[in-house]
Design an enzyme around this catalytic site. Sequence first.
Site, short mmCIF file in Angstrom:
data_model
loop_
_atom_site.label_atom_id
_atom_site.label_comp_id
_atom_site.label_asym_id
_atom_site.label_seq_id
_atom_site.Cartn_x
_atom_site.Cartn_y
_atom_site.Cartn_z
N PRO A 144 80.22 -30.44 16.61
CA PRO A 144 80.31 -30.95 15.24
C PRO A 144 81.27 -32.13 15.14
O PRO A 144 82.39 -32.08 15.63
CB PRO A 144 80.84 -29.75 14.45
CG PRO A 144 80.65 -28.58 15.33
CD PRO A 144 80.69 -29.07 16.73
N GLU A 145 80.79 -33.21 14.53
CA GLU A 145 81.60 -34.41 14.32
C GLU A 145 81.84 -34.56 12.82
O GLU A 145 81.58 -33.64 12.06
CB GLU A 145 80.87 -35.60 14.95
CG GLU A 145 80.66 -35.36 16.46
CD GLU A 145 79.82 -36.41 17.15
OE1 GLU A 145 79.46 -37.42 16.52
OE2 GLU A 145 79.52 -36.22 18.33
N LYS A 205 88.14 -33.67 11.99
CA LYS A 205 87.13 -32.62 12.17
C LYS A 205 87.71 -31.23 11.88
O LYS A 205 87.19 -30.21 12.35
CB LYS A 205 86.59 -32.68 13.61
CG LYS A 205 85.94 -34.04 13.93
CD LYS A 205 85.45 -34.07 15.37
CE LYS A 205 85.31 -35.50 15.85
NZ LYS A 205 84.98 -35.57 17.29
N ARG A 260 82.27 -20.13 23.01
CA ARG A 260 83.11 -20.53 24.14
C ARG A 260 84.60 -20.56 23.81
O ARG A 260 85.44 -20.72 24.69
CB ARG A 260 82.65 -21.89 24.67
CG ARG A 260 81.25 -21.78 25.27
CD ARG A 260 80.72 -23.12 25.74
NE ARG A 260 81.44 -23.64 26.88
CZ ARG A 260 81.24 -24.85 27.39
NH1 ARG A 260 80.34 -25.65 26.84
NH2 ARG A 260 81.93 -25.27 28.44
N ARG A 282 81.74 -38.56 29.08
CA ARG A 282 80.83 -38.39 27.95
C ARG A 282 79.59 -39.25 28.17
O ARG A 282 79.69 -40.44 28.49
CB ARG A 282 81.50 -38.81 26.63
CG ARG A 282 82.86 -38.17 26.35
CD ARG A 282 82.78 -36.67 26.20
NE ARG A 282 81.84 -36.24 25.20
CZ ARG A 282 82.13 -36.16 23.90
NH1 ARG A 282 83.32 -36.48 23.46
NH2 ARG A 282 81.22 -35.74 23.03
#
Length: 274
Positions: free
Chosen positions: A2-3, A58, A114, A262
């Site tokens: 989620p950004e 965030k 996680r 990334r």
Amino acid sequence: MPELPEVHTITKDLARYAENSIIKEVKVNSEYKKVTNVEDLKRRLVNNKVTTVSRIAKNIILELSSGEYIVVHLAMTGRLLLRKQGHPADGWERVSITLEKKGNIFELRYCDMRMFGKFDVLNQSEFNNLLSKYGPEPLNPNLTDEQFLNILISKKSSIKNVLLDQSKIAGMGNAYVTDALWIAKIHPTTHTTKLTKKDATNLLKASREMLNEGIKNRGISMSDYVDLFGKKGNQQNFFRIYSKTICTKCNNKVEFIKINNRGTYFCPECQPLR
Ligand SMILES: [Zn+2]
């Protein structure tokens, strides 16, 4: 992961339900060891009113009548779900808060497979400390092109790294950065010392365009992300270059590299390296 647009979507929806609600009960899964003192957590939360729900970068923030703050960061696989009381259990539930508002009872469930995310309660000074970690957001209307350029060149690095550095620019994540760089015609490995004022202007505009579009489409659901009600977002259907193999502008082959581990997509034709 989620950004900003995903966290923004969750926060806006949550504000409607949680603001002015009362915390009636708190449950912590016994396998969740990040909360070290469950009794202390309950004491600090139960019977508090949630006064406001907001977002910093965030982080999802629930301000409490006690003056403390619940801070939720979803990191990789975190989810925040709002369920009616009695709704079947969700996968990987870690912390659950029962909220009552005007006779309606809901459960706010923090789930995380996680466990890279966090559910935390902060006092004022810890909260101020959190605030100081983040740079301005592209969506801040007061952020000028000039200031944006100064922030970018303050880090001697590739442009993509700076945009992902939350202490410089807050809220931009990998997919949004990748698409914004493509719109602004900037190669992701461009060194910040080579950026011009025009680049900063184009990039700020492109970043705002991508973030606002992501918000409109309720975020990207590529793997784990779902909204407060468990529904997927749609922005993955509107990617510009992220995850593509052919450039939608020039039909050339898209290249894929890793920057700081990334995945990064770019078009060598539309984003030539200077
Ligand atoms: Zn192209």
